[in-house]
Design a protein around this motif. Structure first.
Motif, PDB file in Angstrom:
ATOM      1  N   HIS A   1       0.878  -1.183   0.000  1.00 40.04           N
ATOM      2  CA  HIS A   1       0.000   0.000   0.000  1.00 40.04           C
ATOM      3  C   HIS A   1       0.908   1.223   0.000  1.00 40.04           C
ATOM      4  CE1 HIS A   1      -3.702   2.176   0.527  1.00 40.04           C
ATOM      5  NE2 HIS A   1      -3.360   2.663   1.711  1.00 40.04           N
ATOM      6  N   ASP A   2       1.349   1.598  -1.200  1.00 45.09           N
ATOM      7  CA  ASP A   2       2.405   2.598  -1.339  1.00 45.09           C
ATOM      8  C   ASP A   2       2.122   3.491  -2.538  1.00 45.09           C
ATOM      9  OD1 ASP A   2       5.334   3.244  -0.392  1.00 45.09           O
ATOM     10  OD2 ASP A   2       5.419   3.177  -2.573  1.00 45.09           O
ATOM     11  N   GLU A   3       2.573   4.744  -2.444  1.00 46.51           N
ATOM     12  CA  GLU A   3       2.319   5.696  -3.524  1.00 46.51           C
ATOM     13  C   GLU A   3       3.094   5.375  -4.799  1.00 46.51           C
ATOM     14  OE1 GLU A   3       2.372   8.115   0.403  1.00 46.51           O
ATOM     15  OE2 GLU A   3       3.361   6.333  -0.447  1.00 46.51           O
TER      16      GLU A   3
ATOM     17  N   THR B   1       1.602  -0.956   9.570  1.00 47.32           N
ATOM     18  CA  THR B   1       2.294  -0.684   8.305  1.00 47.32           C
ATOM     19  C   THR B   1       3.793  -0.823   8.503  1.00 47.32           C
ATOM     20  OG1 THR B   1       0.566   0.816   7.508  1.00 47.32           O
ATOM     21  CG2 THR B   1       2.736   1.025   6.513  1.00 47.32           C
TER      22      THR B   1
ATOM     23  N   TYR C   1      -2.420   6.423   3.338  1.00 49.35           N
ATOM     24  CA  TYR C   1      -1.023   5.995   3.338  1.00 49.35           C
ATOM     25  C   TYR C   1      -0.347   6.466   4.623  1.00 49.35           C
ATOM     26  CZ  TYR C   1      -1.511   5.094  -1.692  1.00 49.35           C
ATOM     27  OH  TYR C   1      -1.907   4.624  -2.912  1.00 49.35           O
TER      28      TYR C   1
END
Length: 226
Positions: free
Chosen positions: A88-90, A187, A218
């Motif tokens: 779950h990362d940009e 996370t 995020y």
């Protein structure tokens, strides 16, 4: 009244103290306060003591000293997949990996030094492998998820990651010898890439785990590499 001893990790990301709690069963308590930071941690479900029976299932008399328990009858059946690790990362595309009982090494895709869970990424700060998540069953029959930086090598030694492992956007990085008990939604940052832990107890299915992660914000990225 039976007394059970629980080992918990404080859910406050800024604390993460290891707690040992003695709880009477049955109990009305639902939370335990961390003596270090005051955070209220929810208690896991507690099982009531089982009556003593013999091999035929007959209740033993109170004056008999031997308690014979049918472990197979009281032990819950666990699925093969005990959780998921979701990217779950940009900067990195969404990817999902199954977590199974035992050691799960996590790192960048590599044919020379493969991990159990290999992330497709251009993140040059991620090691191969980078960290380990051990999934194990504790004495209460519950599932623990334990994070540690680095990974065991074929010769039995342990090699640390090059740039460290971070939890929930907090600095500093984990100490190489530190073992952190994770909870659902934590996370983990490896290199500059963030992955989210989802447990089967909280998500029940891969589809539900995906929806929960996609709908979350995020966590901040530690920018200490450049």
């Amino acid at each position: 009244m039976n007394v059970q001893e629980l080992t918990l990790t404080c859910g406050n990301p800024a604390c993460r103290a290891r707690l040992t709690v003695r709880v009477k069963v049955p109990t009305q308590a639902k939370e335990v306060k961390c003596p270090k930071c005051g955070y209220l941690n929810p208690l896991p479900p507690l099982s009531a003591p089982q009556p003593p029976v013999d091999d035929e299932g007959t209740l033993l008399q109170d004056n008999e000293k031997t308690w014979i328990q049918n472990a197979d009858a009281t032990k819950p059946t666990l699925p093969e997949v005990l959780g998921w690790l979701i990217v779950h990362d940009e900067k990195t595309s969404a990817q999902t990996f199954n977590l199974k009982q035992g050691l799960n090494t996590v790192g960048r895709v590599s044919q020379k030094s493969p991990s159990d869970l290999m992330i497709q990424t251009q993140d040059r700060y991620m090691s191969r492998p980078h960290c380990t998540i051990e999934v194990k069953i504790n004495k209460l029959g519950q599932v623990d998820y334990v994070l540690q930086d680095g990974a065991r090598q074929p010769d039995g030694s342990r090699k640390n990651s090059q740039n460290g492992t971070f939890l929930n956007g907090q600095e500093p990085a984990l100490h190489p010898s530190e073992q952190i008990y994770l909870k659902d939604g934590d996370t983990i940052q490896i290199g500059e890439t963030k992955v989210v832990l989802k447990t089967y107890q909280m998500s029940e299915s891969l589809q539900k785990a995906h929806r929960q992660v996609e709908g979350s914000d995020y966590t901040r990225t530690i920018l200490s590499f450049t």
